[in-house]
Design an enzyme around this catalytic site. Structure first.
Site, PDB file in Angstrom:
ATOM      1  N   HIS A   1       3.417   2.127   8.950  1.00 13.96           N
ATOM      2  CA  HIS A   1       2.208   1.308   8.963  1.00 13.96           C
ATOM      3  C   HIS A   1       2.590  -0.151   8.720  1.00 13.96           C
ATOM      4  O   HIS A   1       3.326  -0.464   7.795  1.00 13.96           O
ATOM      5  CB  HIS A   1       1.227   1.780   7.898  1.00 13.96           C
ATOM      6  CG  HIS A   1       0.566   3.081   8.232  1.00 13.96           C
ATOM      7  ND1 HIS A   1       0.274   4.042   7.289  1.00 13.96           N
ATOM      8  CD2 HIS A   1       0.142   3.579   9.418  1.00 13.96           C
ATOM      9  CE1 HIS A   1      -0.312   5.071   7.883  1.00 13.96           C
ATOM     10  NE2 HIS A   1      -0.400   4.821   9.166  1.00 13.96           N
TER      11      HIS A   1
ATOM     12  N   GLU B   1       2.316  -1.979   5.412  1.00  9.99           N
ATOM     13  CA  GLU B   1       3.138  -1.379   4.363  1.00  9.99           C
ATOM     14  C   GLU B   1       4.602  -1.789   4.531  1.00  9.99           C
ATOM     15  O   GLU B   1       5.530  -1.059   4.176  1.00  9.99           O
ATOM     16  CB  GLU B   1       2.961   0.146   4.395  1.00  9.99           C
ATOM     17  CG  GLU B   1       1.517   0.561   4.142  1.00  9.99           C
ATOM     18  CD  GLU B   1       1.236   2.042   4.357  1.00  9.99           C
ATOM     19  OE1 GLU B   1       2.205   2.820   4.496  1.00  9.99           O
ATOM     20  OE2 GLU B   1       0.051   2.417   4.399  1.00  9.99           O
TER      21      GLU B   1
ATOM     22  N   GLU C   1       3.881   7.795  -1.374  1.00 11.69           N
ATOM     23  CA  GLU C   1       3.016   6.613  -1.425  1.00 11.69           C
ATOM     24  C   GLU C   1       3.477   5.742  -2.588  1.00 11.69           C
ATOM     25  O   GLU C   1       3.173   6.003  -3.751  1.00 11.69           O
ATOM     26  CB  GLU C   1       1.554   7.024  -1.601  1.00 11.69           C
ATOM     27  CG  GLU C   1       0.992   7.862  -0.460  1.00 11.69           C
ATOM     28  CD  GLU C   1       0.695   7.047   0.797  1.00 11.69           C
ATOM     29  OE1 GLU C   1       0.868   5.800   0.761  1.00 11.69           O
ATOM     30  OE2 GLU C   1       0.272   7.643   1.805  1.00 11.69           O
TER      31      GLU C   1
END
Length: 304
Positions: free
Chosen positions: A61, A64, A266
């Site tokens: 992403h 990110e 994450e």
């Protein structure tokens, strides 16, 4: 380097850093897994030739992108520890090298990262569409997708249709559009081919944010997945989470395809893109987590 040097080096110049390692150390090789939608190379580094094949990737992403310097720094410090026969986050670097082959793709989505970090230029091959897909804004700092407005982590052939229906996004945009079909985007197709070609035993997709580790997928994961996730979570101070209601991600496809351990990590806490002033603390957690992952591999394996 200080944290800002790593953020800059790890995004705009991380390929040079990987090449430097290849020249310095015989146990490091580099290459590309393919090209992005605009033709940018997608680079990787391999450390070692041990029997257990680990794969880490980042910057799937665009917003990110901090995962790129995190992985780049990890690769650099791991290589330096091996060269100096030093411990690496409490582990024997020589032992990790003997047990593992580590393949790292620090930036899966170079087109998206360029947009998120530097904005849209007039000569961009998809400039007209991107401007419209971004709701008429030139601010791309929250952009997640690739240069064609496709969310790469909704691109993989693991119940893709169900995820597309759940998302309900039917055209290119900043996030959550899964494309016209699975693997329609060159970045996702390249990662699948790279994975198949190297027959990885386990994978980690590094994302942000939430300080969580997702380790399961529709009951196809092996028993060691939860154990390994809990080990990594303990090392980093994260949570190992049983996740339902999500499909078509890279780790989903990997578990579905191979029945082997796959994880989505994450990293960090906050709102994407995560601020750079917390980079050192973020790296401390992630380096401990990734070193623990390498230490999860068996001492010897018959897998080929």
């Amino acid at each position: 380097m200080n944290e800002l040097d790593w953020v800059t080096k790890g995004t705009d110049g991380f390929e040079d850093e990987l090449k430097r390692l290849e020249k310095a150390y015989s146990f490091v090789t580099t290459g590309t897994i393919g090209n992005s939608a605009t033709g940018k190379p997608i680079s990787f580094a391999r450390i070692g030739t041990g029997p257990f094949r680990w794969h880490f990737n980042g910057a799937c992403h665009a917003n990110e992108w901090i995962t790129t310097p995190l992985l780049t720094r990890f690769v650099v410090e791991y290589a330096e520890a091996i060269s100096g026969k030093k411990t690496f986050w409490g582990k024997s670097s020589e032992d990790l090298l003997a047990r593992n082959s580590l393949f790292v793709v620090p930036m899966l989505n170079p087109d998206g990262v360029a947009l998120a970090r530097h904005g849209l230029t007039d000569d961009h091959p998809f400039s007209e569409g991107l401007y419209q897909w971004n709701r008429g804004s030139n601010r791309f700092h929250r952009w997640k997708a690739n240069a064609r407005g496709v969310d790469l982590n909704d691109q993989f052939p693991a119940y893709w249709e169900e995820e597309a229906s759940r998302r309900g996004v039917t055209s290119p945009c900043a996030r959550d559009y899964g494309g016209l079909g699975p693997l329609s985007e060159p970045e996702a197709a390249a990662l699948v081919a790279f994975t198949e070609r190297n027959d990885f035993h386990a994978v980690i997709a590094l994302h942000t944010q939430g300080e969580e580790i997702y380790w399961n997928y529709r009951g196809a994961e092996p028993p060691e997945s939860r154990v390994w996730a809990e080990r990594m979570a303990l090392a980093a101070g994260y949570r190992a989470v049983y996740l339902e209601g999500s499909d078509a991600g890279y780790k989903d496809w990997f578990i579905h395809r191979f029945g082997r351990p796959g994880f989505t990590v994450e990293a960090g806490w906050g709102r994407n893109p995560l601020p750079t002033d917390g980079f050192e603390e973020l790296y401390d957690d992630i380096a401990r987590l990734l070193a623990e992952a390498l230490d999860c591999s068996p001492a010897a394996t018959g897998r080929r």
